[in-house]
Design an enzyme around this catalytic site. Structure first.
Site, PDB file in Angstrom:
ATOM      1  N   ARG A  64      -2.966 -12.003  12.071  1.00 46.30           N
ATOM      2  CA  ARG A  64      -3.290 -10.690  11.503  1.00 46.30           C
ATOM      3  C   ARG A  64      -3.981 -10.845  10.149  1.00 46.30           C
ATOM      4  O   ARG A  64      -4.910 -10.096   9.818  1.00 46.30           O
ATOM      5  CB  ARG A  64      -2.015  -9.853  11.359  1.00 46.30           C
ATOM      6  CG  ARG A  64      -1.413  -9.447  12.688  1.00 46.30           C
ATOM      7  CD  ARG A  64       0.007  -8.931  12.529  1.00 46.30           C
ATOM      8  NE  ARG A  64       0.064  -7.728  11.724  1.00 46.30           N
ATOM      9  CZ  ARG A  64       1.222  -7.192  11.281  1.00 46.30           C
ATOM     10  NH1 ARG A  64       2.373  -7.777  11.572  1.00 46.30           N
ATOM     11  NH2 ARG A  64       1.205  -6.094  10.566  1.00 46.30           N
ATOM     12  N   ARG A 100      11.511  -9.648   7.443  1.00 48.88           N
ATOM     13  CA  ARG A 100      11.908  -8.273   7.773  1.00 48.88           C
ATOM     14  C   ARG A 100      12.855  -8.254   8.977  1.00 48.88           C
ATOM     15  O   ARG A 100      12.697  -9.010   9.927  1.00 48.88           O
ATOM     16  CB  ARG A 100      10.671  -7.417   8.076  1.00 48.88           C
ATOM     17  CG  ARG A 100       9.865  -7.078   6.862  1.00 48.88           C
ATOM     18  CD  ARG A 100       8.890  -5.949   7.097  1.00 48.88           C
ATOM     19  NE  ARG A 100       7.944  -6.163   8.177  1.00 48.88           N
ATOM     20  CZ  ARG A 100       6.742  -5.592   8.228  1.00 48.88           C
ATOM     21  NH1 ARG A 100       6.354  -4.777   7.254  1.00 48.88           N
ATOM     22  NH2 ARG A 100       5.941  -5.824   9.246  1.00 48.88           N
ATOM     23  N   ARG A 159     -11.300  -0.009   8.894  1.00 48.36           N
ATOM     24  CA  ARG A 159     -10.721  -1.342   9.105  1.00 48.36           C
ATOM     25  C   ARG A 159     -11.783  -2.417   9.320  1.00 48.36           C
ATOM     26  O   ARG A 159     -11.476  -3.602   9.258  1.00 48.36           O
ATOM     27  CB  ARG A 159      -9.791  -1.321  10.324  1.00 48.36           C
ATOM     28  CG  ARG A 159      -8.551  -0.466  10.134  1.00 48.36           C
ATOM     29  CD  ARG A 159      -7.665  -0.522  11.367  1.00 48.36           C
ATOM     30  NE  ARG A 159      -6.473   0.295  11.237  1.00 48.36           N
ATOM     31  CZ  ARG A 159      -5.330  -0.126  10.683  1.00 48.36           C
ATOM     32  NH1 ARG A 159      -5.248  -1.340  10.214  1.00 48.36           N
ATOM     33  NH2 ARG A 159      -4.292   0.678  10.617  1.00 48.36           N
ATOM     34  N   LYS A 187       0.829  -1.214   0.000  1.00 48.53           N
ATOM     35  CA  LYS A 187       0.000   0.000   0.000  1.00 48.53           C
ATOM     36  C   LYS A 187       0.861   1.261   0.000  1.00 48.53           C
ATOM     37  O   LYS A 187       0.547   2.235  -0.678  1.00 48.53           O
ATOM     38  CB  LYS A 187      -0.937   0.014   1.208  1.00 48.53           C
ATOM     39  CG  LYS A 187      -2.003  -1.066   1.217  1.00 48.53           C
ATOM     40  CD  LYS A 187      -3.109  -0.753   2.192  1.00 48.53           C
ATOM     41  CE  LYS A 187      -2.625  -0.586   3.613  1.00 48.53           C
ATOM     42  NZ  LYS A 187      -2.047  -1.814   4.187  1.00 48.53           N
ATOM     43  N   ARG A 190      11.334  -8.059  14.558  1.00 53.86           N
ATOM     44  CA  ARG A 190      10.343  -7.545  15.499  1.00 53.86           C
ATOM     45  C   ARG A 190       9.528  -8.697  16.059  1.00 53.86           C
ATOM     46  O   ARG A 190       9.276  -9.695  15.373  1.00 53.86           O
ATOM     47  CB  ARG A 190       9.413  -6.551  14.805  1.00 53.86           C
ATOM     48  CG  ARG A 190      10.033  -5.192  14.587  1.00 53.86           C
ATOM     49  CD  ARG A 190       9.190  -4.305  13.697  1.00 53.86           C
ATOM     50  NE  ARG A 190       7.762  -4.417  13.964  1.00 53.86           N
ATOM     51  CZ  ARG A 190       6.827  -3.719  13.311  1.00 53.86           C
ATOM     52  NH1 ARG A 190       7.194  -2.891  12.335  1.00 53.86           N
ATOM     53  NH2 ARG A 190       5.548  -3.860  13.605  1.00 53.86           N
TER      54      ARG A 190
END
Length: 671
Positions: free
Chosen positions: A238, A201, A166, A90, A227
Site C-alpha cells: 500500500r 492495530r 488518489r 490525516k 485485520r
C-alpha cells in the site's frame, strides 16, 4: 498610580467606591450580563477574555477576534486538499482544520454514501457499481465531488478534500473541471513509522473499536484481532502505491496551488505548523483570479475628484475581488486618480503593449479624505512570531537584511522598556486585517541628531529648538508592501504618534535608491559645506555621525492632532436631558433612539463602532435588536469579584483637580 506626597491629604474616596456599594453593583452586573450576552448570542460572535491577563495579551485577543470577523478574506473561503500515507494522522489533522477554519470536511466514501442515501442521479449510478462489487469510475466520483462542492455550505465555508484525488488521472480531471485548491497539505511520515502504527492495530470483534498493542493496548478482557490487511507485507505494498501516486498528484497541483509539507515530530506541532502555513498563504493573495480589470476608462477632468466614489461602486460590483487593474496605452495621459494606484513594471521579456496599474480595495480608504483606523500600527516585540515579516524582508539585499536583524536584536534588548520611557531602539509594524504590510525601525540617538544641524541646513525649513532632542528619531528602515503605497504617509504619522516623536530623519547614500515615499513626504536638507568622503580603514567602523553626514539627509515633521470629538445634539438628546434634570432614569427606548441616531452618522457607517457601557440589561439589548442594531462581536471581560473590589475600593480622587489615583497598587512613599 499613587497621588504625589503633596496631594496625600487632598485625595478622597468617592462615596460609591466603598466595598459594600461595589458588591451591590457587581450583583446587578452578574444578573444582567448573562442575559445581555444571551440576547446577542444568536447574531454575534461572543468573546470571553480573561481580565487578569496583561493589557497587551487582552488587546491581542480582541484584535484577533475583530480581524476574524472583518477580514475580507472571509469572503474567499479556503479550499484545501490533505494527503498522507495510511495511518499518517490525516483524521486527527482534519478535525483540527475543521475546528480552526470551519471548512466542510469531505471524503469520497462519505460523499458517495450521502449521494446514495439522497437517491441522487449520481448516487444511484454509484450504487449500481458498488452492488456489483466494482470500483466506482473516476468520472462518477468527480461528478459526486462537483455536486457536493456546489452546495451552499461548501461555497460559504470552503472545503477540505480527504482521500481524493488518489492518482494523477483524478488530479488532472479535477483541474479540467476547474476544481483547484488553494493549498495541498502533505503529511510526511516514514514508512517504518507507518508500518509500526498499522501492524500494531487490533480490532475488538464485538464492538469494532480499534486499539494498538503499543500506544493504546486493549484491556485484558477484550478479544481483539488483527485485520487481514494490517500485516507488514500488505502495508508495504500500500505504501509503494501511495508514494507513486502522491508524487504524480503533487506534480499536477504544484504549478497551481501552494504545496506544503509537514514532518514535525508530534501531532500538536504538525497542527501548529499547518495553521501557520495556511494563515501565511492566505495572507499572500494572488492577483490572478482575485481581480477585476478596467480596459477602458474615461472621465472628464471636472469629475475626476469623484473618482473614489466611482471606484467604490466598481468594487461593490465585484465583492469577492480584492484588486482592481487598469491598463492604459503607453502614449495615453493617465487620469489624475491613477496616481493612487501602484505602477506594475513589465518583465524584461514581456511583449504586452499597455501600462499596468494595481489598486487594492483597502486603499480606497486612503483615497477618501476621511480618517481611518483599519490599519493598526503597533510596537513589535521579539517575543512575537516573525513569520509575517519574511514577505517584506526576503527581497532586500543581504547587507540590508543583516542591518535590520541587528536593529531588531537591539530593539529586542529594550522590549521591557515602555514607550513612555523612550527606548533607544524600537520596531513598529502596521497590520491590515492581521497581516503585516509595513515595518519601521527607528533609533533615538541624541548625540547624532544634535550634530546634524552642524552639517545640514535643516533650520532653513524648521526650527529645531521646537523639537526637543528626545522627540527626534532616525528612521533606519521602512519596509512597505507596494500595494499599500498610498497608506505610507498615514503609517509614518501613526509611528510618530505612538513613539511620540515630532521630527524624523532618514539618511540615504548618495546615488542610492530613494523611495517615492521619501521623495514625496520628506524634505531634502542641503549640506552646509562640500562633503568630503574620507577613507575609513577596513578594520575600523565609521561612527554613526560620520555615516549620516556622508549621506543625503531627509527629514519629516508632524504636529500631533487631537482626536475629533463627536457630539449628539438633537431632539432625542434634549428629551434625555429633561429626564436627567428631573432626577429620573432615561427610558430604554429613548436611550436606544439616541444610540441609533448616533450610529447612523457617516463616521459610524464607514468606520464601524464600539459600544461601551450599553446595553446594561436584557430589555435594553432586546430594544437594540428590535431597532435593527446588531453587533458583530460581543466582548466580555471576565474579572473575579475580589479583584474588582480591590481595584475600585483603592481609588482616590484629588478634590482640587478631579484626577484619579490608587493606594493599593504601588502605594505612595511614606513621606
Amino acid at each position: 498610580n499613587p497621588p504625589p506626597p503633596e496631594l496625600k491629604d487632598k485625595v478622597v474616596q468617592r462615596a460609591d467606591d466603598t466595598e459594600e456599594t461595589i458588591r451591590v453593583r457587581l450583583t446587578k452586573y452578574h444578573e444582567n450580563c448573562g442575559a445581555v450576552v444571551d440576547a446577542f448570542a444568536g447574531s454575534a460572535q461572543i468573546l470571553n477574555v480573561n481580565g487578569l491577563e496583561g493589557k497587551e495579551k487582552i488587546a491581542s485577543d480582541i484584535f484577533q477576534a475583530v480581524n476574524s470577523i472583518t477580514n475580507p478574506l472571509r469572503a474567499l473561503p479556503p479550499k484545501l486538499i490533505i494527503c498522507g500515507p495510511p495511518a499518517g494522522g490525516k483524521g486527527t489533522q482534519c478535525e483540527k482544520l475543521v475546528q480552526q477554519y470551519g471548512v466542510v470536511h469531505l471524503s469520497t466514501g462519505d460523499m458517495l454514501r450521502s449521494a446514495i442515501a439522497a437517491n441522487t442521479e449520481t448516487g444511484l449510478k454509484a450504487k449500481a457499481f458498488m452492488d456489483r462489487g466494482e470500483l466506482v469510475p473516476d468520472e462518477l466520483i468527480l461528478d459526486t465531488i462537483i455536486d457536493r462542492l456546489n452546495q451552499p455550505d461548501c461555497t460559504a465555508k470552503g472545503w477540505l478534500l480527504d482521500g481524493f484525488p488518489r492518482n494523477e488521472s483524478q488530479a488532472r480531471s479535477m483541474v479540467n473541471f476547474g476544481i483547484i485548491p488553494d493549498m495541498v497539505l502533505v503529511l510526511e511520515v516514514s514508512d517504518e513509522e507507518v508500518i509500526k502504527r498499522i501492524s500494531g492495530r487490533r480490532v475488538d470483534i464485538s464492538t469494532g473499536k480499534t486499539y494498538h498493542i503499543t500506544f493504546n493496548p486493549p484491556p485484558s478482557d477484550v478479544k481483539a484481532i488483527q485485520r487481514s490487511d494490517d500485516n507488514e507485507s500488505t502495508v508495504k505494498i500500500r505504501l509503494k502505491t501511495y508514494h507513486l501516486n502522491v508524487s504524480a498528484v503533487l506534480k499536477v497541483f504544484s504549478p497551481l496551488a501552494n504545496v506544503s509539507y509537514f514532518h514535525q515530530s508530534s501531532s500538536t506541532e504538525i497542527t501548529k505548523a499547518m495553521f501557520r502555513a495556511i494563515d501565511v498563504s492566505r495572507a499572500k493573495i494572488d492577483v490572478e483570479g482575485n481581480a477585476f480589470i478596467m480596459t477602458l476608462f474615461c472621465m472628464e477632468m471636472p469629475y475626476q475628484t469623484c473618482a473614489s466614489s466611482f471606484l467604490r461602486y466598481a468594487f461593490s460590483l465585484y465583492q469577492h475581488k480584492e484588486y482592481c487593474l487598469i491598463t492604459l496605452p503607453p502614449t495615453a495621459r493617465p487620469p489624475t486618480f491613477v496616481s493612487n494606484f501602484t505602477f506594475i513594471p513589465a518583465r524584461p521579456t514581456s511583449t504586452y503593449s499597455h501600462v499596468l496599474y494595481l489598486l487594492h480595495r483597502d486603499a480606497l480608504t486612503f483615497i477618501d479624505p476621511s480618517p481611518t483606523d483599519i490599519i493598526r500600527v503597533t510596537r513589535f516585540r521579539m517575543t512575537e512570531q516573525c513569520d509575517q515579516l519574511g514577505a517584506l524582508v526576503e527581497y532586500l539585499p543581504p547587507s540590508s537584511i543583516a542591518d535590520l536583524e541587528n536593529e531588531m536584536a537591539l530593539a529586542g534588548e529594550e522590549d521591557d522598556i515602555d514607550i513612555e520611557d523612550n527606548p533607544k531602539h524600537i520596531i513598529f509594524v502596521a497590520r491590515l486585517h492581521g497581516v503585516v504590510i509595513a515595518v519601521a525601525s527607528l533609533t533615538r540617538d541624541h548625540e547624532v541628531t544634535s550634530n546634524l544641524k552642524h552639517h545640514f541646513d535643516v533650520e532653513q525649513y524648521v526650527v529645531l529648538t521646537h523639537h526637543r532632542a528626545k522627540d527626534q528619531a532616525i528612521l533606519s528602515h521602512f519596509l512597505l508592501n507596494p500595494v499599500y503605497t498610498i497608506a505610507g504617509q498615514f503609517i509614518l504619522k501613526e509611528v510618530m504618534r505612538y513613539f511620540r516623536k515630532t521630527c524624523i530623519f532618514v539618511s540615504v547614500p548618495y546615488h542610492g535608491h530613494v523611495s517615492a515615499l521619501v521623495q514625496e513626504t520628506f524634505i531634502l536638507a542641503p549640506h552646509r559645506r562640500q562633503v568630503v568622503m574620507k577613507d575609513v580603514p577596513k578594520d575600523e567602523q565609521p561612527s554613526a555621525v560620520e555615516r549620516l553626514t556622508s549621506n543625503a539627509l531627509y527629514f519629516f515633521t508632524k504636529r500631533l492632532f487631537s482626536e475629533p470629538k463627536c457630539i449628539v445634539s438633537s431632539e432625542m438628546g434634549l428629551k434625555a436631558q429633561s429626564f436627567m434634570e428631573a432626577g429620573e432614569l432615561v427610558p430604554d427606548e429613548l436611550i436606544v433612539q439616541v444610540i441609533l441616531e448616533r450610529l447612523q452618522q457617516p463616521d459610524c457607517i464607514t468606520k464601524g463602532w464600539l459600544l461601551d457601557g450599553f446595553p446594561r440589561t436584557k430589555s435594553q439589548a432586546q430594544a437594540m435588536l428590535a431597532q435593527g442594531i446588531f453587533a458583530h462581536l460581543v466582548i466580555v471581560l471576565d474579572v473575579p469579584d475580589e479583584e474588582v473590589v480591590t481595584r475600585i475600593s483603592g481609588r482616590r480622587i484629588d478634590i482640587d483637580t478631579g484626577k484619579t489615583y490608587h493606594l493599593t497598587f504601588n502605594p505612595p512613599p511614606p513621606e
